[in-house]
Structures are given as structure tokens and as C-alpha cells.
Design an enzyme around this catalytic site. Structure first.
Site, PDB file in Angstrom:
ATOM      1  N   HIS A  22      89.004 -19.822 -61.070  1.00  0.00           N
ATOM      2  CA  HIS A  22      89.903 -18.841 -60.436  1.00  0.00           C
ATOM      3  C   HIS A  22      89.914 -19.021 -58.917  1.00  0.00           C
ATOM      4  O   HIS A  22      90.962 -19.028 -58.285  1.00  0.00           O
ATOM      5  CB  HIS A  22      89.465 -17.412 -60.767  1.00  0.00           C
ATOM      6  CG  HIS A  22      89.532 -17.091 -62.228  1.00  0.00           C
ATOM      7  ND1 HIS A  22      90.702 -17.078 -62.940  1.00  0.00           N
ATOM      8  CD2 HIS A  22      88.563 -16.781 -63.116  1.00  0.00           C
ATOM      9  CE1 HIS A  22      90.461 -16.769 -64.199  1.00  0.00           C
ATOM     10  NE2 HIS A  22      89.162 -16.595 -64.337  1.00  0.00           N
ATOM     11  N   ASN A  39      81.631 -23.283 -68.853  1.00  0.00           N
ATOM     12  CA  ASN A  39      82.709 -23.488 -69.845  1.00  0.00           C
ATOM     13  C   ASN A  39      82.812 -22.412 -70.921  1.00  0.00           C
ATOM     14  O   ASN A  39      83.169 -22.704 -72.063  1.00  0.00           O
ATOM     15  CB  ASN A  39      82.564 -24.851 -70.554  1.00  0.00           C
ATOM     16  CG  ASN A  39      82.538 -25.986 -69.575  1.00  0.00           C
ATOM     17  OD1 ASN A  39      81.481 -26.514 -69.253  1.00  0.00           O
ATOM     18  ND2 ASN A  39      83.691 -26.338 -69.060  1.00  0.00           N
ATOM     19  N   LYS A  76      78.721 -25.190 -58.478  1.00  0.00           N
ATOM     20  CA  LYS A  76      78.950 -23.759 -58.719  1.00  0.00           C
ATOM     21  C   LYS A  76      77.647 -23.063 -59.130  1.00  0.00           C
ATOM     22  O   LYS A  76      77.306 -21.999 -58.612  1.00  0.00           O
ATOM     23  CB  LYS A  76      80.007 -23.559 -59.812  1.00  0.00           C
ATOM     24  CG  LYS A  76      80.411 -22.098 -59.955  1.00  0.00           C
ATOM     25  CD  LYS A  76      81.228 -21.834 -61.182  1.00  0.00           C
ATOM     26  CE  LYS A  76      80.337 -21.382 -62.313  1.00  0.00           C
ATOM     27  NZ  LYS A  76      81.044 -20.951 -63.513  1.00  0.00           N
TER      28      LYS A  76
END
Ligand code: SF4
Length: 233
Positions: free
Chosen positions: A154, A46, A134
Site C-alpha cells: 500500500h 504475503n 520491510k
């Protein structure tokens, strides 16, 4: 089914060729110890790379080992990593992850993962506090060179628009699908190339479809709208 996989593989190779032509072949990061990748990626959650890189550098300057970080006070860690944002949460996540790794391994290190199957390694990492799909994939790709695709915001957006993953897929499943679809030797470059494209061209708001080299391969319904909008501005 075989034909579908073949089509996706060809499309992925073509996408990568076009991206390399526009942005150049992605520069590979200097390889890093898996523990460093883990700490760096937890810090990057973040926030921007600039902010998390700064926090990582501060930790490296203040602790001579990750053992030393584990022994230190959570509040102090939180102060040191303030630039990465959510510093109280991240300081706790760092300490929890280090403490659990030490408990499992008898030391702070992840080298044992290189002997495991990819799924086993992913599960090992995912079971640490604050480590999502991730972060786990980043540790395996950048720390061990394993063919696993980390899916950030993205990659999730751009591959969806390109039709490489389903529109309603969950991000967790996108990791599995893309790790299977992208040829193992192209995962690293594809990951970096798509992120670059997402930052510079296929932006979340107002994608620059009019100048996009992937226009002909893209399945995004509004691509024509954004192409025309770009011509007017
Ligand atoms: S055509 Fe538009 S939506 Fe499709 S990849 Fe390019 S910038 Fe993204």
C-alpha cells in the site's frame, strides 16, 4: 535541494492532516518486544493481518518462549502456522532467524540493537534468513520506536501515486527515500495513515479518486479518469 526537501515535508504534513481528518488519528499498537515483532512480521509476509495474527496467537499459546520454538520440530511449527500460508517456508525462516540470533547474541533477544546506528541495525536484521527491508523496518519502528519507514504494497503504491517517490524506484530504495523524507516524529502515523488510505480509497484496482481528500496533492496521471469513472458508477 533544500527547497525540494521543504516542499516534500510540507506536502507530507498536509497529507497526514487530511488523512487524520478522514480516518481519525491512527491508533498506535501496544508496544511489543522486538523479538515478537520479528516473528509476527515474518508470519505476515504475503498474507493478511488476520491470518498472520491467528498464526502468531497459536505460536504464543504453544510455546512458552522463543527458545522452546527453536528446539521444536520444523514440521510441527509449519502445521501450527498453516493459517499464515507458505507455512513450510515461514517455519524454516523462523527457525533460521532464531538460531542465528542465538548464535550471535548467546541468547534469543535483540535488545543490543538499541545501541546501534539505524543502518547497522537494519543490516543486522537484513542478514537474517527471510528478513527483507520491510520486516527489518517493522522491527525497528514497532519494536524500538526508531524512525524507519516500512514500505508495504500500500505504501509503495500510494506514495508513488502521490509523487513522494519516483515512478521507477525499487521497493528497497523506497524504504531509504521515505525514511529520509518523512519527519521522524511523523513516520509512525504516516505509515498507518497511508496503509488505511491504500485499503479504503487508493486501492490498487479502481482507486476511488472521486472521493479522495488527497486529489489535489496527487500526481497520478489517471486520477481524472478514475474520478469520472466513479461518477458514472
Ligand atoms: S487521487 Fe486517486 S490515485 Fe491519487 S491518492 Fe487519491 S485515490 Fe489515490
Amino acid at each position: 535541494m533544500a527547497k525540494l526537501i521543504m516542499t516534500d515535508t510540507k506536502k507530507i504534513k498536509k497529507i497526514l492532516r487530511l488523512l487524520n481528518r478522514v480516518y481519525g488519528k491512527p491508533e498506535r499498537f501496544k508496544s511489543e518486544a522486538p523479538m515478537d515483532v520479528l516473528i509476527r512480521t515474518i508470519l505476515s509476509q504475503n498474507t493478511s493481518d488476520t491470518n498472520s495474527d491467528k498464526a502468531f496467537a497459536v505460536l504464543k499459546a504453544n510455546f512458552k518462549s522463543w527458545d522452546a520454538l527453536l528446539k521444536s520440530n520444523t514440521k510441527m511449527i509449519s502445521r501450527l502456522i498453516r493459517s499464515a500460508g507458505l507455512s513450510n517456508i515461514k517455519a524454516k525462516r523462523l527457525k533460521d532467524a532464531l538460531s542465528e540470533i542465538r548464535r550471535r547474541e548467546g541468547r534469543i533477544g535483540l535488545s543490543r540493537l538499541k545501541n546501534f546506528e539505524i543502518d547497522v541495525s537494519l543490516n543486522y536484521l537484513r542478514s537474517l534468513n527471510g528478513v527483507g527491508p520491510k520486516t527489518a523496518a517493522c522491527v525497528l519502528l514497532f519494536g524500538f520506536g526508531m524512525p524507519v519507514m516500512p514500505v508495504d504494497t500500500h505504501i509503495f503504491r500510494v506514495t508513488k501515486r502521490l509523487g513522494l517517490i519516483e515512478k521507477d524506484i525499487k521497493v528497497e530504495e523506497a524504504h531509504n527515500v521515505l525514511s529520509r523524507k518523512v519527519p521522524a516524529d511523523l513516520i509512525y502515523d504516516f505509515h498507518l495513515g497511508i496503509i488505511e488510505h491504500g485499503r479504503r480509497t487508493c486501492r490498487a484496482q479502481n482507486p476511488r479518486c472521486g472521493i479522495c481528500v488527497l486529489y489535489g496533492l496527487c500526481m497520478f496521471k489517471k486520477k481524472e479518469y478514475y474520478r469520472k469513472k466513479g461518477e458514472k458508477s
